[in-house]
Design an enzyme around this catalytic site. Structure first.
Site, PDB file in Angstrom:
ATOM      1  N   SER A 264       0.700  -1.259   0.038  1.00 27.61           N
ATOM      2  CA  SER A 264      -0.151   0.028  -0.037  1.00 27.61           C
ATOM      3  C   SER A 264       0.795   1.219  -0.040  1.00 27.61           C
ATOM      4  CB  SER A 264      -0.847   0.090   1.235  1.00 27.61           C
ATOM      5  OG  SER A 264      -0.067  -0.081   2.365  1.00 27.61           O
TER       6      SER A 264
ATOM      7  N   TYR B 128       5.370  -7.857  15.760  1.00 24.18           N
ATOM      8  CA  TYR B 128       4.257  -8.053  14.971  1.00 24.18           C
ATOM      9  C   TYR B 128       3.147  -9.054  15.587  1.00 24.18           C
ATOM     10  CZ  TYR B 128       7.132  -6.352  11.111  1.00 24.18           C
ATOM     11  OH  TYR B 128       7.722  -5.597   9.950  1.00 24.18           O
ATOM     12  N   TYR B 129       1.822  -8.467  15.348  1.00 28.93           N
ATOM     13  CA  TYR B 129       0.815  -9.234  15.927  1.00 28.93           C
ATOM     14  C   TYR B 129      -0.110  -9.594  14.717  1.00 28.93           C
ATOM     15  CZ  TYR B 129       2.846  -8.444  20.511  1.00 28.93           C
ATOM     16  OH  TYR B 129       3.742  -8.302  21.572  1.00 28.93           O
ATOM     17  N   ARG B 130       0.259 -10.414  13.722  1.00 27.02           N
ATOM     18  CA  ARG B 130      -0.508 -10.457  12.405  1.00 27.02           C
ATOM     19  C   ARG B 130      -0.945 -11.982  12.132  1.00 27.02           C
ATOM     20  NH1 ARG B 130       4.282  -8.295   8.600  1.00 27.02           N
ATOM     21  NH2 ARG B 130       2.592  -8.085   7.242  1.00 27.02           N
TER      22      ARG B 130
ATOM     23  N   ARG C  93      11.804 -11.187   5.080  1.00 26.95           N
ATOM     24  CA  ARG C  93      11.517 -10.742   6.545  1.00 26.95           C
ATOM     25  C   ARG C  93      11.697 -12.091   7.162  1.00 26.95           C
ATOM     26  NH1 ARG C  93       8.301  -6.040   6.553  1.00 26.95           N
ATOM     27  NH2 ARG C  93       9.315  -4.905   4.856  1.00 26.95           N
TER      28      ARG C  93
ATOM     29  N   GLY D  51      23.842   3.798  -3.599  1.00 26.09           N
ATOM     30  CA  GLY D  51      22.752   3.993  -4.451  1.00 26.09           C
ATOM     31  C   GLY D  51      22.250   2.983  -4.956  1.00 26.09           C
TER      32      GLY D  51
ATOM     33  N   GLY E   7       9.791   2.094   4.908  1.00 29.41           N
ATOM     34  CA  GLY E   7       9.124   2.250   3.460  1.00 29.41           C
ATOM     35  C   GLY E   7      10.041   2.673   2.515  1.00 29.41           C
TER      36      GLY E   7
ATOM     37  N   GLY F 152      12.281   1.462   0.687  1.00 28.95           N
ATOM     38  CA  GLY F 152      12.295   0.550  -0.255  1.00 28.95           C
ATOM     39  C   GLY F 152      11.031   0.316  -1.102  1.00 28.95           C
ATOM     40  N   ASP F 153      10.069   0.666  -0.871  1.00 32.90           N
ATOM     41  CA  ASP F 153       8.817   0.780  -1.143  1.00 32.90           C
ATOM     42  C   ASP F 153       8.766   1.959  -2.156  1.00 32.90           C
ATOM     43  OD1 ASP F 153       7.898  -1.740   0.025  1.00 32.90           O
ATOM     44  OD2 ASP F 153       7.713  -0.300   1.834  1.00 32.90           O
TER      45      ASP F 153
END
Length: 317
Positions: A37, A104-106, A168, A230, A255, A257-258
């Site tokens: 997103s 994380y809590y996913r 990850r 770079g 974010g 890298g996104d």
């Protein structure tokens, strides 16, 4: 239909307002976080259209994320609200010097229950690019099947696939991740590996050799992220080092890298050369380092142009 379609989980992010171990943190800021997103918002802010496929819990966090993405101009028509599973959450612990740790809590989140049937093939058929990351297949077997189905649909209709391995190791073991990611990389047209994850995936250390190996696997373009050095962007015919933009102070790498991927795909959408697209990608990544948050850090087109011309600096944003 959006020019670019992406698929993946977005979570509610609770960021500690003061540095130190999370167990001593008593105040948090509520933000959102999701690689795909964030990428979609980056595409929209640079003047193109993007759509996002996902599942969210039919809860307050899910409604927040849905409203935020819609407000950013991302098409959310393919996002489903799940009344039986929650929106994923993670807590961000702040440390001095800009470092952070994520908790994380996913597990069993709404997004982890994505399945191939959630994809409307017509939605992908109308796009120019499908962007995916290695985070989604790590969430569950059904998420892996969903990513594979999305790739198959894109291949059927000639939509180019961009893929960020986003390895990850908090989500899955290296022994499982490597073969799955390499298989997905073989199906990609544009690849966005970071130097460290590339070393893990291939066992190579030299950037030129890494790029060569990835090109042999199947992608037509590889944009190897080299941090402060770079990026090395290459296809079968050319290889170009694109220098990084100077960053005076890293505020938050979340974010970046996104943002880089959004910049490079924008350049390709506009028919730019590898070097020109790489410069946009590096500028987007640099700008993302200067603001706390992920979508909060993404520049609009006029900000990007000013920065690339040297008329603004990261620290002043």
């Amino acid at each position: 239909m959006p020019e670019v379609v992406t698929l993946g989980e977005t979570l509610a992010v609770l960021v500690a307002t003061s540095p130190g171990p999370l167990r001593y943190s008593t105040h948090f800021e509520l933000r959102t976080g999701g690689a795909e997103s964030t990428f979609a918002v980056g595409i929209v802010r640079l003047g193109h259209s993007a759509g996002w496929i996902s599942r969210l819990g039919d809860d307050e966090f899910g409604k927040l994320i849905l409203a935020m993405m819609r407000g950013e101009g991302v098409d959310v028509s393919q996002v489903k609200l799940d009344s039986e599973a929650p929106t994923g959450v993670f807590f961000k612990e702040r440390r001095e010097g800009g470092e952070s740790r994520n908790y994380y809590y996913r597990q069993n989140s709404a997004a982890s229950k994505m399945k191939p049937e959630d994809i409307d093939p017509q939605y992908i058929y109308g796009a120019k690019y499908l962007h995916l990351t290695g985070i989604t297949p790590a969430l569950s077997p059904s998420c892996l099947a969903t990513v594979e189905r999305a790739m198959d649909i894109a291949k059927e209709c000639g939509v180019l696939i961009s893929f960020d391995p986003n390895l990850r190791l908090k989500l899955w073991k290296k022994e499982r991740a490597i073969p799955v990611l390499l298989n997905l990389i073989r199906k990609a047209d544009i690849l966005f590996p970071g130097i460290e994850e590339a070393q893990i995936l291939l066992g190579e250390n030299e950037p030129e050799k890494i790029v060569e190996r990835f090109l042999e696997l199947g992608p037509g373009i590889v944009a190897l992220k080299l941090g402060s050095k770079g990026a090395l962007v290459a296809n079968a015919h050319q290889e170009v080092y694109v220098p990084a933009f100077s960053v005076e102070r890293v505020v938050d790498p979340f974010g970046a890298g996104d943002a880089f991927a959004a910049g490079l795909i924008t350049g390709l959408l506009e028919g730019l050369s590898l070097e020109e697209a790489g410069r946009i990608a590096n500028a987007m990544g640099a700008l993302a380092l200067g603001v706390t948050g992920n979508i909060e850090a993404l520049p609009y087109r006029n900000e990007l142009i000013a920065f690339m011309k040297g008329n603004s600096t990261i620290i002043n944003r």
